[in-house]
Design a protein around this motif. Structure first.
Motif, PDB file in Angstrom:
ATOM      1  N   MET A   1       1.054  -1.264   0.063  1.00  0.00           N
ATOM      2  CA  MET A   1       0.128   0.160   0.338  1.00  0.00           C
ATOM      3  C   MET A   1       0.598   0.611  -0.217  1.00  0.00           C
ATOM      4  O   MET A   1       2.238   1.207   1.022  1.00  0.00           O
ATOM      5  N   GLY A   2       0.559   1.593  -0.703  1.00  0.00           N
ATOM      6  CA  GLY A   2       1.562   3.396  -0.870  1.00  0.00           C
ATOM      7  C   GLY A   2       1.189   4.287   0.729  1.00  0.00           C
ATOM      8  O   GLY A   2       0.636   3.897   1.281  1.00  0.00           O
ATOM      9  N   PHE A   3       2.364   5.401   1.298  1.00  0.00           N
ATOM     10  CA  PHE A   3       2.052   6.475   2.008  1.00  0.00           C
ATOM     11  C   PHE A   3       2.150   7.281   1.557  1.00  0.00           C
ATOM     12  O   PHE A   3       2.600   7.695   0.623  1.00  0.00           O
ATOM     13  N   PRO A   4       1.301   7.722   2.710  1.00  0.00           N
ATOM     14  CA  PRO A   4       1.403   9.368   1.688  1.00  0.00           C
ATOM     15  C   PRO A   4       2.735   9.989   2.013  1.00  0.00           C
ATOM     16  O   PRO A   4       3.550  10.037   3.010  1.00  0.00           O
ATOM     17  N   ALA A   5       3.145  10.930   1.431  1.00  0.00           N
ATOM     18  CA  ALA A   5       4.031  11.428   0.825  1.00  0.00           C
ATOM     19  C   ALA A   5       3.843  13.356   1.055  1.00  0.00           C
ATOM     20  O   ALA A   5       3.027  13.908   0.234  1.00  0.00           O
ATOM     21  N   LEU A  23      -3.137   6.654   8.407  1.00  0.00           N
ATOM     22  CA  LEU A  23      -1.978   7.740   8.812  1.00  0.00           C
ATOM     23  C   LEU A  23      -1.989   8.750   8.712  1.00  0.00           C
ATOM     24  O   LEU A  23      -2.372   9.667   7.794  1.00  0.00           O
ATOM     25  N   GLY A  25      -1.177  12.660   7.078  1.00  0.00           N
ATOM     26  CA  GLY A  25      -0.581  12.690   5.532  1.00  0.00           C
ATOM     27  C   GLY A  25      -0.195  14.130   5.423  1.00  0.00           C
ATOM     28  O   GLY A  25      -0.290  15.026   6.043  1.00  0.00           O
ATOM     29  N   SER A  36      -3.190  14.617  -2.215  1.00  0.00           N
ATOM     30  CA  SER A  36      -2.540  14.181  -1.348  1.00  0.00           C
ATOM     31  C   SER A  36      -1.966  13.326  -2.801  1.00  0.00           C
ATOM     32  O   SER A  36      -1.623  13.035  -3.305  1.00  0.00           O
ATOM     33  N   TRP A  38       0.671   9.888  -2.848  1.00  0.00           N
ATOM     34  CA  TRP A  38       1.420   8.797  -2.555  1.00  0.00           C
ATOM     35  C   TRP A  38       2.402   8.503  -2.810  1.00  0.00           C
ATOM     36  O   TRP A  38       2.982   7.916  -4.139  1.00  0.00           O
ATOM     37  N   GLN A  39       3.121   7.701  -2.256  1.00  0.00           N
ATOM     38  CA  GLN A  39       4.689   6.980  -2.603  1.00  0.00           C
ATOM     39  C   GLN A  39       4.416   5.691  -1.996  1.00  0.00           C
ATOM     40  O   GLN A  39       3.832   4.708  -1.750  1.00  0.00           O
ATOM     41  N   THR A  41       5.781   1.761  -2.806  1.00  0.00           N
ATOM     42  CA  THR A  41       7.152   1.002  -2.649  1.00  0.00           C
ATOM     43  C   THR A  41       7.073  -0.045  -4.357  1.00  0.00           C
ATOM     44  O   THR A  41       6.816   0.392  -5.259  1.00  0.00           O
ATOM     45  N   GLU A  44       5.688  -2.266  -5.552  1.00  0.00           N
ATOM     46  CA  GLU A  44       4.763  -1.914  -5.815  1.00  0.00           C
ATOM     47  C   GLU A  44       4.449  -1.671  -7.241  1.00  0.00           C
ATOM     48  O   GLU A  44       3.536  -2.237  -8.455  1.00  0.00           O
TER      49      GLU A  44
END
Length: 96
Positions: A1-5, A23, A25, A36, A38-39, A41, A44
């Motif tokens: 899953m992406g992470f807020p960037a 999370l 963000g 927003s 998203w970063q 991985t 992914e």
């Protein structure tokens, strides 16, 4: 899953009280759209490259489908110009 960037022009936002499943963000809003970033991985990105480029988006309303745009910083930035203002051009990002 992406992470807020974070991104240029964004503001930090915390998770709602009692929601440890969300999370903190970063966001930008012009009063009509909330943006927003998203970063993903590397794993992914590899899956997306192997599935023909499909990206799946889940919006946590559960009832309504709100207008949603998924794209590069520049394509989202340019679309917002017609809807009440936009965020600054992002610096060039190196491809890894």
């Amino acid at each position: 899953m992406g992470f807020p960037a974070p991104f240029v022009g964004s503001k930090p936002i915390g998770a709602p009280p009692g929601r440890d499943d969300i999370l903190p963000g970063h966001f930008f809003t012009n009063g009509n759209f909330v943006v927003s970033a998203w970063q993903l991985t590397p794993e992914e990105v590899a899956v997306i490259n192997n599935n023909g480029g499909k990206i799946f988006v889940a919006v946590g309303s559960g009832r309504d489908f709100y207008p949603t745009l998924v794209g590069s910083s520049e394509s989202v930035r340019m679309m917002l110009i017609d809807y009440g203002g936009t965020f600054p051009t992002q610096p060039l990002e190196a491809l890894v």
